[in-house]
Scaffold this active site. Structure first.
Site, PDB file in Angstrom:
ATOM      1  CB  CYS A 113     -12.367   7.646   5.266  1.00 17.54           C
ATOM      2  SG  CYS A 113     -11.151   6.334   5.453  1.00 17.54           S
ATOM      3  CB  CYS A 196     -12.123  -0.016   9.096  1.00 18.04           C
ATOM      4  SG  CYS A 196     -12.532  -0.078   7.352  1.00 18.04           S
ATOM      5  CB  CYS A 222     -20.039   2.427   5.085  1.00 17.51           C
ATOM      6  SG  CYS A 222     -20.802   1.011   4.320  1.00 17.51           S
TER       7      CYS A 222
END
Ligand code: SF4
Length: 244
Positions: A113, A196, A222
């Protein structure tokens, strides 16, 4: 060029944030931009840079999964500094991602993702620049401990500039409060690190500030700021995020 950079890399370690930014803008002009995940470090960086180069370019990765408070902060920063923050999007909308990869990809495969929504868009953006400026600090994560103030970024093939590399969290907050720097209101609700909505939670006082990110996945980055030498192949493809 690489030899010059090697010299600057050594010299820059004795420069303060203003000096690093002044060198960056003088050296790269329109081909350098500030990347921020809209954390407080990034906001401090934008504030310092605004006094050196009011026409600075700033961009942020918009995963389309950000908190309303983060979108509100983008608006406030644009107004305060008279700038337009460029939003970098994934090539897939959230709906297209769900059709192609199934529901709640972030809960099953956050590396994938992040790759789709953060790293690939950042890679696209960075391919248009000669240098990028980030707000990462060495004390944020073990992966960031070796960050130089100026260095070659082999992952994205451009110069990476980290003016706040040697700042502590306390220095950041002292600066932010002293200069009335806009910051995400979630920071006042036990969210020291904000990404997020799906992958960020509040932490308890005393917890590792990054423990609220990707909770339960043993993931703290990330991938954007992870040195290429310590990354797994998938994460290498998937890394993005500025002061994220
Ligand atoms: S932080 Fe979570 S929701 Fe955001 S891109 Fe990464 S895995 Fe997806």
């Amino acid at each position: 060029m690489r030899n010059d950079l090697e010299q600057v890399k050594i010299l820059a370690e004795s420069w303060n944030a203003e000096q690093v930014l002044s060198w960056a803008f003088a050296t790269y002009g329109d081909d350098v931009a500030i990347a921020t995940g809209m954390g407080v470090e990034g906001m401090v960086l934008v504030d310092i840079a605004s006094r050196i180069n009011p026409d600075m370019k700033v961009f942020t990765g918009d995963t389309e999964f950000l908190f309303p408070e983060t979108y509100d902060l983008i608006d406030r920063v644009e107004e305060r500094y008279g700038i337009k923050i460029e939003r970098i999007f994934s090539q897939l909308t959230p709906e297209e991602q769900e059709r192609e990869f199934g529901p709640r990809l972030w809960a099953r495969d956050p590396d994938k993702c992040c790759s789709l929504r953060k790293v690939e868009p950042l890679r696209r953006k960075l391919s248009t620049l000669d240098a990028w400026i980030t707000a990462i600090r060495r004390s944020q994560t073990p992966q960031r401990a070796g960050a130089k103030k100026v260095d070659w970024d082999p992952k994205f093939n451009l110069v990476k500039i980290n003016p706040l590399a040697d700042w502590s969290s306390k220095m950041v907050w002292n600066y932010a409060l002293k200069h009335d720097v806009p910051y995400n209101t979630l920071h006042d609700q036990n969210y020291p690190s904000i990404g997020c909505m799906h992958c960020t939670r509040a932490v308890q006082p005393g917890d590792d500030p990054r423990s609220g990110r990707w909770s339960g996945f043993g993931k703290t980055e990330c991938g954007l700021h992870t040195p290429a030498s310590v990354q797994a192949p998938l994460v290498q493809l998937a890394a993005v995020g500025a002061d994220d």
